[in-house]
Scaffold this active site. Structure first.
Site, mmCIF file in Angstrom:
data_model
loop_
_atom_site.group_PDB
_atom_site.id
_atom_site.type_symbol
_atom_site.label_atom_id
_atom_site.label_comp_id
_atom_site.label_asym_id
_atom_site.label_seq_id
_atom_site.Cartn_x
_atom_site.Cartn_y
_atom_site.Cartn_z
ATOM 1 N N LYS A 103 -4.940 -5.254 -15.862
ATOM 2 C CA LYS A 103 -6.181 -5.316 -15.072
ATOM 3 C C LYS A 103 -6.667 -3.905 -14.712
ATOM 4 O O LYS A 103 -7.840 -3.593 -14.861
ATOM 5 C CB LYS A 103 -5.958 -6.132 -13.782
ATOM 6 C CG LYS A 103 -5.463 -7.549 -14.025
ATOM 7 C CD LYS A 103 -5.319 -8.340 -12.735
ATOM 8 C CE LYS A 103 -4.253 -7.812 -11.801
ATOM 9 N NZ LYS A 103 -2.865 -7.956 -12.335
ATOM 10 N N ARG A 139 -7.085 -13.343 -4.660
ATOM 11 C CA ARG A 139 -5.746 -13.697 -5.120
ATOM 12 C C ARG A 139 -5.300 -15.036 -4.559
ATOM 13 O O ARG A 139 -4.207 -15.501 -4.879
ATOM 14 C CB ARG A 139 -4.798 -12.634 -4.607
ATOM 15 C CG ARG A 139 -4.089 -11.852 -5.682
ATOM 16 C CD ARG A 139 -3.241 -10.833 -4.976
ATOM 17 N NE ARG A 139 -2.298 -10.203 -5.818
ATOM 18 C CZ ARG A 139 -2.487 -9.025 -6.404
ATOM 19 N NH1 ARG A 139 -3.628 -8.393 -6.267
ATOM 20 N NH2 ARG A 139 -1.538 -8.497 -7.118
ATOM 21 N N ARG A 178 6.044 1.413 -16.720
ATOM 22 C CA ARG A 178 4.756 1.968 -16.273
ATOM 23 C C ARG A 178 4.988 3.237 -15.448
ATOM 24 O O ARG A 178 5.941 3.337 -14.684
ATOM 25 C CB ARG A 178 4.016 0.938 -15.409
ATOM 26 C CG ARG A 178 2.813 1.552 -14.678
ATOM 27 C CD ARG A 178 1.885 0.544 -14.086
ATOM 28 N NE ARG A 178 2.492 -0.313 -13.091
ATOM 29 C CZ ARG A 178 1.871 -1.338 -12.513
ATOM 30 N NH1 ARG A 178 0.632 -1.627 -12.860
ATOM 31 N NH2 ARG A 178 2.488 -2.079 -11.619
ATOM 32 N N ARG A 216 5.973 3.083 -9.510
ATOM 33 C CA ARG A 216 5.603 2.379 -8.278
ATOM 34 C C ARG A 216 6.829 1.714 -7.659
ATOM 35 O O ARG A 216 7.686 1.207 -8.376
ATOM 36 C CB ARG A 216 4.536 1.308 -8.589
ATOM 37 C CG ARG A 216 3.135 1.801 -8.372
ATOM 38 C CD ARG A 216 2.074 0.869 -8.879
ATOM 39 N NE ARG A 216 2.167 -0.532 -8.461
ATOM 40 C CZ ARG A 216 1.253 -1.440 -8.752
ATOM 41 N NH1 ARG A 216 0.182 -1.104 -9.442
ATOM 42 N NH2 ARG A 216 1.408 -2.690 -8.357
ATOM 43 N N ARG A 218 6.785 -10.917 -7.512
ATOM 44 C CA ARG A 218 5.320 -10.848 -7.695
ATOM 45 C C ARG A 218 4.862 -11.936 -8.670
ATOM 46 O O ARG A 218 3.808 -12.546 -8.480
ATOM 47 C CB ARG A 218 4.922 -9.461 -8.208
ATOM 48 C CG ARG A 218 5.013 -8.401 -7.114
ATOM 49 C CD ARG A 218 5.090 -6.997 -7.677
ATOM 50 N NE ARG A 218 3.931 -6.598 -8.429
ATOM 51 C CZ ARG A 218 3.922 -5.575 -9.297
ATOM 52 N NH1 ARG A 218 5.014 -4.861 -9.491
ATOM 53 N NH2 ARG A 218 2.825 -5.272 -9.929
HETATM 54 P P1 AP5 Z 1 -1.818 -2.194 -15.536
HETATM 55 O O1 AP5 Z 1 -3.184 -1.971 -16.078
HETATM 56 O O2 AP5 Z 1 -1.286 -1.250 -14.509
HETATM 57 O O3 AP5 Z 1 -1.658 -3.720 -15.075
HETATM 58 P P2 AP5 Z 1 -2.209 -4.498 -13.799
HETATM 59 O O4 AP5 Z 1 -2.590 -5.868 -14.257
HETATM 60 O O5 AP5 Z 1 -3.266 -3.688 -13.111
HETATM 61 O O6 AP5 Z 1 -0.864 -4.576 -12.954
HETATM 62 P P3 AP5 Z 1 -0.575 -4.400 -11.416
HETATM 63 O O7 AP5 Z 1 0.929 -4.352 -11.323
HETATM 64 O O8 AP5 Z 1 -1.313 -3.252 -10.820
HETATM 65 O O9 AP5 Z 1 -1.113 -5.728 -10.853
HETATM 66 P P4 AP5 Z 1 -0.719 -6.431 -9.578
HETATM 67 O O10 AP5 Z 1 -1.761 -7.464 -9.508
HETATM 68 O O11 AP5 Z 1 0.693 -6.928 -9.517
HETATM 69 O O12 AP5 Z 1 -0.714 -5.267 -8.464
HETATM 70 P P5 AP5 Z 1 -1.784 -4.778 -7.413
HETATM 71 O O13 AP5 Z 1 -1.777 -3.310 -7.451
HETATM 72 O O14 AP5 Z 1 -3.081 -5.498 -7.555
HETATM 73 O O15 AP5 Z 1 -0.811 -2.223 -16.794
HETATM 74 C C1 AP5 Z 1 0.575 -2.371 -16.609
HETATM 75 C C2 AP5 Z 1 1.330 -1.486 -17.619
HETATM 76 O O16 AP5 Z 1 1.114 -1.975 -18.945
HETATM 77 C C3 AP5 Z 1 0.863 -0.021 -17.657
HETATM 78 O O17 AP5 Z 1 1.972 0.798 -17.915
HETATM 79 C C4 AP5 Z 1 -0.139 0.028 -18.829
HETATM 80 O O18 AP5 Z 1 -0.192 1.306 -19.434
HETATM 81 C C5 AP5 Z 1 0.441 -1.018 -19.765
HETATM 82 N N1 AP5 Z 1 -0.574 -1.775 -20.500
HETATM 83 C C6 AP5 Z 1 -1.776 -2.211 -20.045
HETATM 84 N N2 AP5 Z 1 -2.407 -2.917 -21.002
HETATM 85 C C7 AP5 Z 1 -1.552 -2.949 -22.061
HETATM 86 C C8 AP5 Z 1 -1.631 -3.526 -23.374
HETATM 87 N N3 AP5 Z 1 -2.694 -4.247 -23.766
HETATM 88 N N4 AP5 Z 1 -0.569 -3.352 -24.207
HETATM 89 C C9 AP5 Z 1 0.515 -2.637 -23.819
HETATM 90 N N5 AP5 Z 1 0.631 -2.046 -22.607
HETATM 91 C C10 AP5 Z 1 -0.391 -2.210 -21.749
HETATM 92 O O19 AP5 Z 1 -1.141 -5.305 -6.031
HETATM 93 C C11 AP5 Z 1 0.042 -4.748 -5.487
HETATM 94 C C12 AP5 Z 1 0.393 -5.439 -4.186
HETATM 95 O O20 AP5 Z 1 -0.674 -5.254 -3.210
HETATM 96 C C13 AP5 Z 1 0.552 -6.975 -4.259
HETATM 97 O O21 AP5 Z 1 1.863 -7.345 -4.680
HETATM 98 C C14 AP5 Z 1 0.260 -7.383 -2.804
HETATM 99 O O22 AP5 Z 1 1.372 -7.135 -1.960
HETATM 100 C C15 AP5 Z 1 -0.862 -6.429 -2.409
HETATM 101 N N6 AP5 Z 1 -2.207 -6.975 -2.691
HETATM 102 C C16 AP5 Z 1 -3.141 -6.473 -3.566
HETATM 103 N N7 AP5 Z 1 -4.240 -7.223 -3.575
HETATM 104 C C17 AP5 Z 1 -4.031 -8.236 -2.696
HETATM 105 C C18 AP5 Z 1 -4.810 -9.363 -2.289
HETATM 106 N N8 AP5 Z 1 -6.038 -9.606 -2.813
HETATM 107 N N9 AP5 Z 1 -4.281 -10.210 -1.380
HETATM 108 C C19 AP5 Z 1 -3.054 -9.983 -0.829
HETATM 109 N N10 AP5 Z 1 -2.262 -8.948 -1.190
HETATM 110 C C20 AP5 Z 1 -2.737 -8.081 -2.120
#
Ligand code: AP5
Length: 221
Positions: A13, A88, A127, A160, A171
């Site tokens: 994402k 979410r 990552r 991270r 997660r």
């Molecule tokens: P990346 O692009 O970083 O993936 P992502 O989907 O953004 O993953 P996140 O871990 O950031 O998502 P998340 O939803 O768990 O965390 P968030 O920060 O929102 O890609 C991942 C890896 O793969 C990278 O190394 C990349 O290079 C590689 N990659 C990408 N595409 C690829 C491909 N096609 N092929 C191969 N490799 C690839 O949330 C973190 C925390 O914040 C949550 O756990 C929660 O506690 C809190 N939080 C955030 N939003 C909310 C909300 N709305 N409500 C409540 N709590 C929330």
């Protein structure tokens, strides 16, 4: 264009949102990035959310909804935005609907990146992110030119805290339980566009553009 991008942790994402933001000129609004910025501080809000983010649980809806409301009301979001990591839960999605409705606006599409659970673990455990600008790398699939150094700003690359295997599993559990219901929520509204997130980054990006180019060229959003 007003977009949501959803999918399990590690679906790509953040990676695709950065590309979308740059090509279509809309701000990338990532609730995860916003929380990680807050966690660099040591005030009451940081202390309140730390336990949720570090254990892979969701931050309570009311805190997230307020934060997003403030963010998307800013002038840079007037012409649209891409929401990454929000909504979410169904309660967050309903709150977003109310926010947009009261502003006389609507979402143009919800991109759903579908990936397997094995791919998620492989991606997250290797990552690395820039501690200064947040740029995202992968040691195998998207490595930096110089090990440990961000190509974009020269910042240090770190792992991270929530990319440890036991937190990744939690997660994923939370995603299945609380976020997956949004696939039906947006499917029923006719907004959901499913994209195969298992392809390579540039192939996913081509598929994303195939969906977004026609929306952007309609110019009615
Ligand atoms: P990346 O692009 O970083 O993936 P992502 O989907 O953004 O993953 P996140 O871990 O950031 O998502 P998340 O939803 O768990 O965390 P968030 O920060 O929102 O890609 C991942 C890896 O793969 C990278 O190394 C990349 O290079 C590689 N990659 C990408 N595409 C690829 C491909 N096609 N092929 C191969 N490799 C690839 O949330 C973190 C925390 O914040 C949550 O756990 C929660 O506690 C809190 N939080 C955030 N939003 C909310 C909300 N709305 N409500 C409540 N709590 C929330």
């Amino acid at each position: 264009m007003r977009l949501v991008i959803m999918g399990p942790p590690g679906a790509g994402k953040g990676t695709q949102s950065a590309l979308i933001s740059s090509k279509y000129g809309i701000p990338h609004v990532s609730t995860g990035d916003m929380f990680r910025e807050i966690l660099k501080r040591s005030d009451g809000l940081a202390n309140r959310i730390r336990k949720y983010v570090e254990s892979g649980e969701l931050v309570p809806d009311e805190l997230v909804v307020e934060m997003v409301r403030d963010r998307i009301c800013r002038p840079d979001c007037e012409g649209g935005f891409i929401l990454d990591g929000f909504p979410r839960t169904v309660a967050q999605a309903e709150a977003l609907d109310r926010m947009l409705e009261s502003a006389g606006k609507e979402l143009n599409a919800v991109l759903y990146l579908r990936v397997s659970e094995e791919a998620v673990v492989r991606r997250l455990s290797r990552r690395r992110v820039c501690e200064r600008c947040g740029a995202i790398y992968h040691l195998d699939y998207n490595p930096p030119k110089r090990p440990g150094v961000c190509d974009r700003c020269g910042g240090r690359l770190i792992q991270r805290d929530d990319d440890r295997e036991e937190v990744i599993r939690e997660r994923l559990r939370v995603y299945h339980e609380q976020t997956e219901p949004l696939i039906n929520y947006y499917g029923e509204k006719g907004l959901l566009v499913e994209i195969d997130g298992c392809k390579e980054i540039h192939q996913v990006w081509e598929d994303v553009q195939r969906v977004l180019d026609p929306i952007a060229s309609r110019g009615d959003c």
